[in-house]
Design a protein around this motif. Sequence first.
Motif, short mmCIF file in Angstrom:
data_model
loop_
_atom_site.label_atom_id
_atom_site.label_comp_id
_atom_site.label_asym_id
_atom_site.label_seq_id
_atom_site.Cartn_x
_atom_site.Cartn_y
_atom_site.Cartn_z
N GLU A 173 -55.45 -28.93 -55.23
CA GLU A 173 -54.60 -27.90 -55.84
C GLU A 173 -53.50 -28.49 -56.70
OE1 GLU A 173 -52.95 -25.55 -52.74
OE2 GLU A 173 -54.89 -24.84 -52.03
N LEU A 174 -53.14 -29.73 -56.43
CA LEU A 174 -52.05 -30.37 -57.16
C LEU A 174 -52.52 -31.16 -58.37
CD1 LEU A 174 -50.10 -31.69 -54.04
CD2 LEU A 174 -49.78 -29.53 -55.26
N MET A 175 -53.83 -31.34 -58.48
CA MET A 175 -54.39 -32.13 -59.57
C MET A 175 -54.80 -31.21 -60.73
SD MET A 175 -54.19 -35.21 -58.34
CE MET A 175 -55.11 -36.08 -59.59
N THR A 176 -53.84 -30.46 -61.22
CA THR A 176 -54.09 -29.51 -62.29
C THR A 176 -53.09 -29.75 -63.42
OG1 THR A 176 -52.62 -27.87 -61.26
CG2 THR A 176 -54.96 -27.75 -60.68
N PRO A 177 -53.39 -29.27 -64.63
CA PRO A 177 -52.45 -29.46 -65.74
C PRO A 177 -51.06 -28.95 -65.37
CG PRO A 177 -54.52 -28.60 -66.55
CD PRO A 177 -54.60 -28.57 -65.04
N GLY A 178 -50.06 -29.74 -65.71
CA GLY A 178 -48.69 -29.39 -65.42
C GLY A 178 -48.22 -29.84 -64.04
N LYS A 179 -49.13 -30.41 -63.27
CA LYS A 179 -48.75 -30.92 -61.96
C LYS A 179 -49.01 -32.42 -61.94
CE LYS A 179 -49.07 -26.64 -59.42
NZ LYS A 179 -49.52 -25.98 -58.21
N ILE A 180 -49.84 -32.92 -61.05
CA ILE A 180 -50.09 -34.37 -60.98
C ILE A 180 -51.06 -34.78 -62.07
CG2 ILE A 180 -50.99 -36.25 -59.58
CD1 ILE A 180 -50.01 -34.74 -57.12
N HIS A 181 -50.62 -35.72 -62.89
CA HIS A 181 -51.43 -36.23 -63.99
C HIS A 181 -52.26 -37.44 -63.56
CE1 HIS A 181 -52.53 -37.53 -68.03
NE2 HIS A 181 -52.02 -38.71 -67.75
N ALA A 182 -51.68 -38.30 -62.71
CA ALA A 182 -52.37 -39.52 -62.29
C ALA A 182 -52.04 -39.80 -60.83
CB ALA A 182 -51.93 -40.70 -63.16
N LEU A 183 -53.08 -40.25 -60.10
CA LEU A 183 -52.92 -40.55 -58.69
C LEU A 183 -53.60 -41.88 -58.39
CD1 LEU A 183 -51.92 -39.45 -55.95
CD2 LEU A 183 -54.16 -38.35 -55.69
N ALA A 184 -52.80 -42.90 -58.07
CA ALA A 184 -53.34 -44.20 -57.67
C ALA A 184 -53.54 -44.14 -56.16
CB ALA A 184 -52.37 -45.31 -58.04
N ILE A 185 -54.76 -44.41 -55.72
CA ILE A 185 -55.11 -44.26 -54.31
C ILE A 185 -55.44 -45.61 -53.70
CG2 ILE A 185 -56.72 -43.21 -52.67
CD1 ILE A 185 -57.22 -41.03 -54.82
N HIS A 186 -54.81 -45.88 -52.57
CA HIS A 186 -55.12 -47.06 -51.76
C HIS A 186 -55.44 -46.51 -50.38
CE1 HIS A 186 -53.71 -49.69 -54.96
NE2 HIS A 186 -52.73 -48.83 -55.12
N ALA A 187 -56.73 -46.43 -50.06
CA ALA A 187 -57.19 -45.81 -48.81
C ALA A 187 -57.81 -46.87 -47.91
CB ALA A 187 -58.21 -44.72 -49.14
N TYR A 188 -57.29 -46.97 -46.70
CA TYR A 188 -57.72 -48.00 -45.77
C TYR A 188 -58.06 -47.40 -44.40
CZ TYR A 188 -55.05 -50.99 -49.00
OH TYR A 188 -54.55 -51.62 -50.11
#
Length: 103
Positions: free
Chosen positions: A66-81
């Motif tokens: 829901e947050l990965m939409t225009p006007g919200k989060i543009h880029a998300l760097a993920i480090h998943a362990y």
Amino acid sequence: MSLEQQLIERLNLLQPEHLQVMNESAGHGGYFPGKESHFKVIVVSEQFVGLRLVQRHQKVYAAAAELMTPGKIHALAIHAYVPEEWQGQAPDSPICANAPKST
């Protein structure tokens, strides 16, 4: 509620043993105080056991959808362990080519 707080709330659905959310927007072009567009997340969760890296990222994106939409989060760097992989530190983010220049 800020985007950062919303992201934390959604990522807590993954029942992380460790969760860090960093707003890295200040290192990107077009930044102004209070902007929330670029984030780095570190998520350590048992829910990633047996999953390939791309599948882990898909779980994170699904939680944050829901947050990965225009006007919200543009880029998300993920480090998943998974807990056994977590060494207490994730790699630094690269410097953005459009980052504000210091004088």
